[in-house]
Design a protein around this motif. Structure first.
Motif, PDB file in Angstrom:
ATOM      1  N   ASN A 102       0.813  -1.228   0.000  1.00 51.43           N
ATOM      2  CA  ASN A 102       0.000   0.000   0.000  1.00 51.43           C
ATOM      3  C   ASN A 102       0.843   1.274   0.000  1.00 51.43           C
ATOM      4  O   ASN A 102       0.523   2.248   0.680  1.00 51.43           O
ATOM      5  N   LEU A 103       1.921   1.258  -0.766  1.00 51.56           N
ATOM      6  CA  LEU A 103       2.704   2.472  -0.955  1.00 51.56           C
ATOM      7  C   LEU A 103       2.083   3.308  -2.078  1.00 51.56           C
ATOM      8  O   LEU A 103       1.462   2.764  -2.997  1.00 51.56           O
ATOM      9  N   VAL A 104       2.258   4.628  -2.005  1.00 56.78           N
ATOM     10  CA  VAL A 104       1.745   5.504  -3.060  1.00 56.78           C
ATOM     11  C   VAL A 104       2.733   5.458  -4.222  1.00 56.78           C
ATOM     12  O   VAL A 104       3.903   5.842  -4.071  1.00 56.78           O
ATOM     13  N   PRO A 105       2.316   4.979  -5.392  1.00 61.28           N
ATOM     14  CA  PRO A 105       3.264   4.731  -6.493  1.00 61.28           C
ATOM     15  C   PRO A 105       3.957   5.972  -7.032  1.00 61.28           C
ATOM     16  O   PRO A 105       5.055   5.877  -7.586  1.00 61.28           O
ATOM     17  N   THR A 106       3.328   7.137  -6.894  1.00 61.92           N
ATOM     18  CA  THR A 106       3.923   8.368  -7.441  1.00 61.92           C
ATOM     19  C   THR A 106       4.900   9.038  -6.474  1.00 61.92           C
ATOM     20  O   THR A 106       5.545  10.022  -6.836  1.00 61.92           O
ATOM     21  N   LEU A 107       5.008   8.511  -5.251  1.00 59.13           N
ATOM     22  CA  LEU A 107       5.898   9.091  -4.247  1.00 59.13           C
ATOM     23  C   LEU A 107       7.147   8.237  -4.091  1.00 59.13           C
ATOM     24  O   LEU A 107       7.077   7.007  -4.191  1.00 59.13           O
ATOM     25  N   ASP A 108       8.278   8.879  -3.824  1.00 57.10           N
ATOM     26  CA  ASP A 108       9.485   8.105  -3.551  1.00 57.10           C
ATOM     27  C   ASP A 108       9.422   7.532  -2.131  1.00 57.10           C
ATOM     28  O   ASP A 108       8.472   7.789  -1.378  1.00 57.10           O
ATOM     29  N   ALA A 109      10.427   6.729  -1.779  1.00 61.56           N
ATOM     30  CA  ALA A 109      10.407   6.021  -0.500  1.00 61.56           C
ATOM     31  C   ALA A 109      10.314   6.987   0.681  1.00 61.56           C
ATOM     32  O   ALA A 109       9.527   6.775   1.614  1.00 61.56           O
ATOM     33  N   MET A 110      11.112   8.071   0.662  1.00 61.66           N
ATOM     34  CA  MET A 110      11.093   9.020   1.767  1.00 61.66           C
ATOM     35  C   MET A 110       9.732   9.682   1.912  1.00 61.66           C
ATOM     36  O   MET A 110       9.230   9.860   3.018  1.00 61.66           O
ATOM     37  N   SER A 111       9.117  10.037   0.801  1.00 60.18           N
ATOM     38  CA  SER A 111       7.805  10.687   0.847  1.00 60.18           C
ATOM     39  C   SER A 111       6.738   9.720   1.352  1.00 60.18           C
ATOM     40  O   SER A 111       5.797  10.126   2.049  1.00 60.18           O
ATOM     41  N   ASN A 112       6.873   8.434   1.010  1.00 57.11           N
ATOM     42  CA  ASN A 112       5.945   7.434   1.537  1.00 57.11           C
ATOM     43  C   ASN A 112       6.108   7.295   3.047  1.00 57.11           C
ATOM     44  O   ASN A 112       5.123   7.179   3.777  1.00 57.11           O
ATOM     45  N   ILE A 113       7.343   7.315   3.523  1.00 60.87           N
ATOM     46  CA  ILE A 113       7.587   7.203   4.963  1.00 60.87           C
ATOM     47  C   ILE A 113       6.993   8.398   5.702  1.00 60.87           C
ATOM     48  O   ILE A 113       6.433   8.264   6.798  1.00 60.87           O
TER      49      ILE A 113
END
Length: 252
Positions: A102-113
């Protein structure tokens, strides 16, 4: 004489019942369940399909409402909260780790965190930034922070999801079949990370699983059948958990 301090409860359910439908077709998904999830404890919840384990998770997380009984998250009675207050509580006091990441595909890893902070419309404090930096390093994500989900392996995506769940230091984290989409080696790594979050960070984790191997990483295993808690084991091997599950299935 030494005294021991009682473990702080991250969540407490008292005589919680959940009924779907109306008589004569009503179904009791949970039947007067009383259970606590202590801070720093990793709990696995097991049971056959339809046993009530997902309902237990949804009620405790405030995603659904109990028909009767009381549910506390920390010191807050969530059965008394309206929908807006429940949304804020979930955002600030509960973390989620899903099988599908359930990560947001348009965001990078840091932005997802950092997403829980964005949703809460608040800046990350210096103390929180230090905590996130520690998580990033311990989860081995430092060189993946600018990558989007499609550029990460399944294990790396789940590590990002774990960092996101831990970022706000919630009272309780729910992990719903967190290794279901991973190979066995990566599954072991993720389960070790969850166990470490409990022992090293004092995080309370409740993991719904059907896998005895996954459950063997937990401090205790709760077995649910027909909407009731029917058995509990402290830390046990996968073989012991499988044996207990089979005995309970045979008995029912």
């Amino acid at each position: 004489m030494t005294s021991t301090t009682p473990a702080r409860s991250a969540a407490q359910l008292t005589s919680v019942t959940k009924t779907f439908g109306v008589a004569p077709q009503e179904v009791q998904a949970l039947r007067a369940i009383t259970v606590s999830f202590n801070a720093g404890e990793f709990t696995a919840i097991m049971g056959p399909s339809g046993s009530g384990k997902s309902t237990l998770m949804h009620l405790t997380a405030g995603l659904d409402r109990a028909t009767s009984g009381q549910i506390l998250i920390g010191d807050t009675d969530i059965t008394a909260l309206d929908d807006a207050a429940l949304t804020v509580l979930r955002r600030r006091q509960i973390g989620f780790i899903f099988q599908s990441f359930n990560l947001v595909p348009t965001l990078d890893a840091m932005s997802n965190i950092a997403l829980p902070f964005e949703l809460d419309r608040r800046a990350i404090s210096p103390e929180e930034r230090s905590w996130i930096d520690r998580l990033v390093d311990e989860l081995g994500l430092r060189d993946r922070l600018t990558h989007r989900p499609h550029q990460l392996s399944g294990g790396q995506q789940q590590r990002v999801a774990i960092a996101r769940a831990l970022a706000t230091r919630p009272d309780l984290i729910f992990a719903d079949e967190p290794t279901g989409a991973l190979d066995s080696r990566t599954s072991r790594e993720v389960l070790t990370l969850l166990a470490d979050a409990s022992t090293k960070y004092g995080q309370s984790i409740a993991m719904v699983t059907h896998d005895p191997v996954a459950a063997s990483y937990a401090d205790r295993v709760l077995f649910i059948a027909d909407g009731q808690l029917v058995h509990e084991l402290r830390r046990s091997s996968a073989e012991e958990i499988s044996r207990a599950a089979l005995e309970l299935e045979t008995r029912s």
